[in-house]
Design a protein around this motif. Structure first.
Motif, PDB file in Angstrom:
ATOM      1  N   VAL A  32       0.832  -1.204   0.000  1.00  0.00           N
ATOM      2  CA  VAL A  32       0.000   0.000   0.000  1.00  0.00           C
ATOM      3  C   VAL A  32       0.866   1.253   0.000  1.00  0.00           C
ATOM      4  CG1 VAL A  32      -1.581   1.363   1.426  1.00  0.00           C
ATOM      5  CG2 VAL A  32      -2.030  -1.053   1.042  1.00  0.00           C
ATOM      6  N   THR A  33       1.914   1.254   0.795  1.00  0.00           N
ATOM      7  CA  THR A  33       2.777   2.437   0.901  1.00  0.00           C
ATOM      8  C   THR A  33       3.470   2.739  -0.420  1.00  0.00           C
ATOM      9  OG1 THR A  33       3.175   1.995   3.259  1.00  0.00           O
ATOM     10  CG2 THR A  33       4.726   3.456   2.134  1.00  0.00           C
ATOM     11  N   VAL A  34       4.043   1.724  -1.029  1.00  0.00           N
ATOM     12  CA  VAL A  34       4.771   1.930  -2.285  1.00  0.00           C
ATOM     13  C   VAL A  34       3.819   2.332  -3.405  1.00  0.00           C
ATOM     14  CG1 VAL A  34       6.160   0.789  -4.056  1.00  0.00           C
ATOM     15  CG2 VAL A  34       6.657   0.382  -1.643  1.00  0.00           C
ATOM     16  N   PRO A 116      -0.948  16.287  -2.634  1.00  0.00           N
ATOM     17  CA  PRO A 116      -0.647  17.703  -2.396  1.00  0.00           C
ATOM     18  C   PRO A 116       0.670  17.897  -1.647  1.00  0.00           C
ATOM     19  CG  PRO A 116      -2.905  17.183  -1.768  1.00  0.00           C
ATOM     20  CD  PRO A 116      -2.201  15.885  -1.983  1.00  0.00           C
ATOM     21  N   PHE A 117       0.954  16.978  -0.721  1.00  0.00           N
ATOM     22  CA  PHE A 117       2.215  17.014   0.016  1.00  0.00           C
ATOM     23  C   PHE A 117       3.390  16.800  -0.932  1.00  0.00           C
ATOM     24  CE2 PHE A 117       5.290  14.611   2.774  1.00  0.00           C
ATOM     25  CZ  PHE A 117       5.671  15.695   3.552  1.00  0.00           C
ATOM     26  N   VAL A 118       3.250  15.825  -1.830  1.00  0.00           N
ATOM     27  CA  VAL A 118       4.295  15.557  -2.817  1.00  0.00           C
ATOM     28  C   VAL A 118       4.476  16.761  -3.738  1.00  0.00           C
ATOM     29  CG1 VAL A 118       4.891  14.138  -4.828  1.00  0.00           C
ATOM     30  CG2 VAL A 118       3.994  13.055  -2.752  1.00  0.00           C
ATOM     31  N   ALA A 119       3.381  17.400  -4.126  1.00  0.00           N
ATOM     32  CA  ALA A 119       3.463  18.573  -5.003  1.00  0.00           C
ATOM     33  C   ALA A 119       4.280  19.691  -4.354  1.00  0.00           C
ATOM     34  CB  ALA A 119       2.058  19.068  -5.344  1.00  0.00           C
ATOM     35  N   THR A 165      11.614  10.333  -0.276  1.00  0.00           N
ATOM     36  CA  THR A 165      11.822   9.529   0.927  1.00  0.00           C
ATOM     37  C   THR A 165      10.986  10.060   2.079  1.00  0.00           C
ATOM     38  OG1 THR A 165      14.088   9.077   0.207  1.00  0.00           O
ATOM     39  CG2 THR A 165      13.553   8.613   2.506  1.00  0.00           C
ATOM     40  N   ILE A 166      10.950  11.378   2.210  1.00  0.00           N
ATOM     41  CA  ILE A 166      10.089  11.987   3.232  1.00  0.00           C
ATOM     42  C   ILE A 166       8.628  11.632   2.961  1.00  0.00           C
ATOM     43  CG2 ILE A 166       9.260  14.168   4.195  1.00  0.00           C
ATOM     44  CD1 ILE A 166      12.013  15.352   3.524  1.00  0.00           C
ATOM     45  N   GLY A 167       8.248  11.693   1.679  1.00  0.00           N
ATOM     46  CA  GLY A 167       6.874  11.381   1.311  1.00  0.00           C
ATOM     47  C   GLY A 167       6.492   9.950   1.629  1.00  0.00           C
ATOM     48  N   ILE A 168       7.361   9.000   1.315  1.00  0.00           N
ATOM     49  CA  ILE A 168       7.006   7.594   1.507  1.00  0.00           C
ATOM     50  C   ILE A 168       6.936   7.238   2.985  1.00  0.00           C
ATOM     51  CG2 ILE A 168       9.336   6.590   1.460  1.00  0.00           C
ATOM     52  CD1 ILE A 168       8.192   4.355  -0.305  1.00  0.00           C
ATOM     53  N   THR A 169       7.782   7.851   3.809  1.00  0.00           N
ATOM     54  CA  THR A 169       7.698   7.590   5.245  1.00  0.00           C
ATOM     55  C   THR A 169       6.441   8.232   5.841  1.00  0.00           C
ATOM     56  OG1 THR A 169       9.181   9.484   5.644  1.00  0.00           O
ATOM     57  CG2 THR A 169      10.177   7.303   5.566  1.00  0.00           C
ATOM     58  N   THR A 170       6.047   9.386   5.310  1.00  0.00           N
ATOM     59  CA  THR A 170       4.808  10.019   5.762  1.00  0.00           C
ATOM     60  C   THR A 170       3.601   9.170   5.386  1.00  0.00           C
ATOM     61  OG1 THR A 170       5.788  12.220   5.535  1.00  0.00           O
ATOM     62  CG2 THR A 170       3.393  12.098   5.636  1.00  0.00           C
TER      63      THR A 170
END
Length: 233
Positions: A32-34, A116-119, A165-170
């Motif tokens: 799910v995360t990936v 939106p966070f990734v953007a 990396t920050i995004g995937i951990t979030t």
């Protein structure tokens, strides 16, 4: 307190759950995360490009109303707490995947919360690019599309990887929270056993596995970011 948590019967029960339920939950969490991160990047990266280049003096100027709407929508979605967002998008989740519970269903709110966070992360990466490099490309007659594809994105790769990396951990943290409304994975085990049944040891084991996954993602991301940084060579 510790004697109760690590009592022989509690340990035996935790080991049974670890053997029977944790492997699938671990796979569901990573899957799910990936997948949610990949979809969030597909949506968020182009939006990050528009946010970074669409200003009045940017390389791809957009009408001010368009930029205003884009910023408002992204800021609005980012400001909604994830637990509330999951409930708000239940009708959309049901329309897309046909159900509101389970591992697949949790992907929809995860993507909506994450893109939106990734953007914004992508926007910050693009804004870090040296303006002199962009000006040099413009002076050689490169089109805005060529500048974005051949200059802006390649120059931002190390920063983009770090921010991914920050995004995937979030998103991993979000995926654990999705267990509250029936999402799968380690979050479901932590909530079902640790919260509803007061099985503290099982919850601790789920949290430890989540921490290990975060460390793995962070280590891989840091390695890729350093490897792609031309300034280190």
């Amino acid at each position: 307190m510790l004697d109760k948590i690590f009592a022989p019967d509690k340990v035996s029960e935790a080991l049974v759950v670890l053997q029977n339920e944790f492997p699938l939950a671990l796979w569901e969490t990573v899957y799910v995360t990936v997948l949610a991160t990949a979809l969030a990047i597909i949506i968020g990266l182009p939006l990050g490009v528009l946010l970074a280049t669409g200003d009045k003096n940017g390389i791809l100027p957009l009408p001010k109303p368009v930029m205003s709407v884009l910023n408002v929508v992204i800021n609005l979605l980012r400001s909604i707490p994830f637990l509330i967002l999951m409930i708000m998008v239940i009708p959309l989740t049901r329309a897309i995947v046909g159900t509101t519970v389970g591992t697949v269903a949790s992907i929809v709110p995860l993507v909506i919360a994450a893109f939106p966070f990734v953007a914004r992360l992508a926007e910050s990466s693009f804004r870090e690019v040296n303006p002199d490099i962009i000006e040099a490309a413009q002076s050689m007659g490169a089109s805005p599309f060529q500048i974005i594809v051949k200059v802006l994105i390649p120059e931002s790769v190390p920063s983009l990887i770090s921010n991914a990396t920050i995004g995937i951990t979030t998103i991993l943290g979000y995926s654990a929270m999705s267990g509250i409304i029936g999402g799968g994975g380690l979050g479901k085990i932590a909530i079902n056993y640790g919260y509803y049944r007061y099985k503290t040891l099982i919850m601790i084991m789920a949290v430890i596995l989540l921490i290990i996954i975060v460390q793995v993602f962070q280590s891989v991301g840091d390695h890729l970011a350093k490897k792609s940084d031309k300034r280190l060579y």
